[in-house]
Design a protein around this motif. Structure first.
Motif, PDB file in Angstrom:
ATOM      1  N   UNK A   1       0.838  -1.189   0.000  1.00  0.00           N
ATOM      2  CA  UNK A   1       0.000   0.000   0.000  1.00  0.00           C
ATOM      3  C   UNK A   1       0.878   1.246   0.000  1.00  0.00           C
ATOM      4  N   UNK A   2       0.266   2.383  -0.348  1.00  0.00           N
ATOM      5  CA  UNK A   2       0.986   3.657  -0.409  1.00  0.00           C
ATOM      6  C   UNK A   2       0.205   4.729   0.322  1.00  0.00           C
ATOM      7  N   UNK A   3       0.929   5.737   0.805  1.00  0.00           N
ATOM      8  CA  UNK A   3       0.303   6.897   1.418  1.00  0.00           C
ATOM      9  C   UNK A   3       1.243   8.088   1.266  1.00  0.00           C
ATOM     10  N   UNK A   4       0.676   9.293   1.430  1.00  0.00           N
ATOM     11  CA  UNK A   4       1.456  10.521   1.261  1.00  0.00           C
ATOM     12  C   UNK A   4       1.774  11.157   2.601  1.00  0.00           C
ATOM     13  N   UNK A   5       2.944  11.802   2.648  1.00  0.00           N
ATOM     14  CA  UNK A   5       3.359  12.580   3.808  1.00  0.00           C
ATOM     15  C   UNK A   5       3.700  13.977   3.298  1.00  0.00           C
ATOM     16  N   UNK A   6       3.078  14.977   3.889  1.00  0.00           N
ATOM     17  CA  UNK A   6       3.351  16.363   3.501  1.00  0.00           C
ATOM     18  C   UNK A   6       4.496  16.915   4.335  1.00  0.00           C
ATOM     19  N   UNK A   7       5.582  17.282   3.670  1.00  0.00           N
ATOM     20  CA  UNK A   7       6.748  17.827   4.345  1.00  0.00           C
ATOM     21  C   UNK A   7       6.849  19.319   4.167  1.00  0.00           C
ATOM     22  N   UNK A   8       7.972  19.875   4.533  1.00  0.00           N
ATOM     23  CA  UNK A   8       8.215  21.313   4.443  1.00  0.00           C
ATOM     24  C   UNK A   8       8.248  21.764   2.985  1.00  0.00           C
ATOM     25  N   UNK A   9       8.888  20.980   2.128  1.00  0.00           N
ATOM     26  CA  UNK A   9       9.073  21.351   0.732  1.00  0.00           C
ATOM     27  C   UNK A   9       7.957  20.831  -0.163  1.00  0.00           C
ATOM     28  N   UNK A  10       7.252  19.793   0.275  1.00  0.00           N
ATOM     29  CA  UNK A  10       6.197  19.210  -0.551  1.00  0.00           C
ATOM     30  C   UNK A  10       5.815  17.829  -0.069  1.00  0.00           C
ATOM     31  N   UNK A  11       5.426  16.986  -1.003  1.00  0.00           N
ATOM     32  CA  UNK A  11       4.854  15.677  -0.712  1.00  0.00           C
ATOM     33  C   UNK A  11       5.872  14.568  -0.958  1.00  0.00           C
ATOM     34  N   UNK A  12       5.823  13.541  -0.083  1.00  0.00           N
ATOM     35  CA  UNK A  12       6.553  12.296  -0.285  1.00  0.00           C
ATOM     36  C   UNK A  12       5.530  11.173  -0.361  1.00  0.00           C
ATOM     37  N   UNK A  13       5.634  10.329  -1.380  1.00  0.00           N
ATOM     38  CA  UNK A  13       4.764   9.167  -1.505  1.00  0.00           C
ATOM     39  C   UNK A  13       5.526   7.964  -0.964  1.00  0.00           C
ATOM     40  N   UNK A  14       5.022   7.389   0.122  1.00  0.00           N
ATOM     41  CA  UNK A  14       5.645   6.252   0.791  1.00  0.00           C
ATOM     42  C   UNK A  14       4.938   4.983   0.339  1.00  0.00           C
ATOM     43  N   UNK A  15       5.709   3.976  -0.073  1.00  0.00           N
ATOM     44  CA  UNK A  15       5.153   2.681  -0.468  1.00  0.00           C
ATOM     45  C   UNK A  15       5.664   1.623   0.497  1.00  0.00           C
ATOM     46  N   UNK A  16       4.741   0.804   0.997  1.00  0.00           N
ATOM     47  CA  UNK A  16       5.053  -0.239   1.972  1.00  0.00           C
ATOM     48  C   UNK A  16       4.724  -1.589   1.350  1.00  0.00           C
ATOM     49  N   UNK A  17       5.684  -2.493   1.396  1.00  0.00           N
ATOM     50  CA  UNK A  17       5.526  -3.885   0.970  1.00  0.00           C
ATOM     51  C   UNK A  17       5.756  -4.761   2.198  1.00  0.00           C
ATOM     52  N   UNK A  18       5.383  -6.021   2.159  1.00  0.00           N
ATOM     53  CA  UNK A  18       5.703  -6.899   3.287  1.00  0.00           C
ATOM     54  C   UNK A  18       7.218  -6.958   3.532  1.00  0.00           C
ATOM     55  N   UNK A  19       7.652  -6.466   4.688  1.00  0.00           N
ATOM     56  CA  UNK A  19       9.052  -6.517   5.072  1.00  0.00           C
ATOM     57  C   UNK A  19       9.938  -5.404   4.559  1.00  0.00           C
TER      58      UNK A  19
ATOM     59  N   UNK B   1       9.756   2.129   1.046  1.00  0.00           N
ATOM     60  CA  UNK B   1      10.534   3.052   0.210  1.00  0.00           C
ATOM     61  C   UNK B   1       9.760   4.345   0.007  1.00  0.00           C
ATOM     62  N   UNK B   2      10.469   5.349  -0.472  1.00  0.00           N
ATOM     63  CA  UNK B   2       9.849   6.582  -0.945  1.00  0.00           C
ATOM     64  C   UNK B   2       9.774   6.428  -2.460  1.00  0.00           C
ATOM     65  N   UNK B   3       8.565   6.285  -3.000  1.00  0.00           N
ATOM     66  CA  UNK B   3       8.416   6.019  -4.431  1.00  0.00           C
ATOM     67  C   UNK B   3       8.301   7.291  -5.266  1.00  0.00           C
ATOM     68  N   UNK B   4       7.951   8.411  -4.651  1.00  0.00           N
ATOM     69  CA  UNK B   4       7.893   9.684  -5.368  1.00  0.00           C
ATOM     70  C   UNK B   4       8.029  10.813  -4.362  1.00  0.00           C
ATOM     71  N   UNK B   5       8.610  11.939  -4.805  1.00  0.00           N
ATOM     72  CA  UNK B   5       8.808  13.073  -3.917  1.00  0.00           C
ATOM     73  C   UNK B   5       8.816  14.365  -4.721  1.00  0.00           C
ATOM     74  N   UNK B   6       8.439  15.459  -4.061  1.00  0.00           N
ATOM     75  CA  UNK B   6       8.445  16.773  -4.688  1.00  0.00           C
ATOM     76  C   UNK B   6       9.789  17.494  -4.545  1.00  0.00           C
ATOM     77  N   UNK B   7      10.723  16.912  -3.845  1.00  0.00           N
ATOM     78  CA  UNK B   7      12.020  17.561  -3.639  1.00  0.00           C
ATOM     79  C   UNK B   7      12.805  17.580  -4.956  1.00  0.00           C
ATOM     80  N   UNK B   8      13.735  18.526  -5.114  1.00  0.00           N
ATOM     81  CA  UNK B   8      14.421  18.680  -6.400  1.00  0.00           C
ATOM     82  C   UNK B   8      15.377  17.548  -6.772  1.00  0.00           C
ATOM     83  N   UNK B   9      16.116  16.983  -5.830  1.00  0.00           N
ATOM     84  CA  UNK B   9      17.122  15.981  -6.201  1.00  0.00           C
ATOM     85  C   UNK B   9      16.606  14.543  -6.164  1.00  0.00           C
TER      86      UNK B   9
END
Length: 128
Positions: free
Chosen positions: A57-75, A78-86
């Motif tokens: 499953x995936x969910x979003x976390x809103x940070x200072x610079x923008x959004x991070x999309x967190x993906x969770x698998x069994x065990x 990862x961060x699968x997408x982010x609004x940060x520049x690098x």
């Protein structure tokens, strides 16, 4: 002379066998109850027990610079997408052990894999 050579060979083989056995035991030891703690600006906002995740499953976390999309698998997690520049947090990929955390500096997000409370009873020290 032959006795000395045999003694040294026996000592070398004993040390080699002990080293291989110790390495195998350390590398195959798996922690079954690991928790992924998500810290935003130093505050733990979510704890996910990776050993109980049965489906991805995936969910979003809103940070200072923008959004991070967190993906969770069994065990693993990862961060699968982010609004940060690098996007170094995205390029880090999956983690499933506590060796290296995922860090997104612009969004002040850290994902750290830690052992559960029952496994970390042998405390070395406590600091404030």
């Amino acid at each position: 002379m032959i006795l000395k050579t045999r003694t040294w060979m026996l000592a070398f083989l004993t040390v080699l066998l002990l080293s291989v056995t110790a390495s195998w035991m350390l590398l195959t030891e798996k922690t079954t109850d690991t928790v992924a703690n998500l810290y935003l600006d130093g505050v733990c906002i979510e704890s996910i027990d990776l050993s109980t995740v049965s489906a991805a499953y995936s969910f979003s976390v809103e940070g200072v610079y923008g959004r991070n999309l967190i993906t969770v698998d069994p065990g693993r997690i990862c961060v699968s997408d982010a609004d940060c520049p690098d996007k170094s947090c995205v390029h880090q990929g999956w983690i499933g052990n506590g060796v290296t955390p995922i860090v997104c500096l612009p969004n002040k997000l850290v994902i750290q894999i830690e052992e559960t409370a029952e496994q970390s009873l042998d405390i070395d020290s406590v600091t404030k």
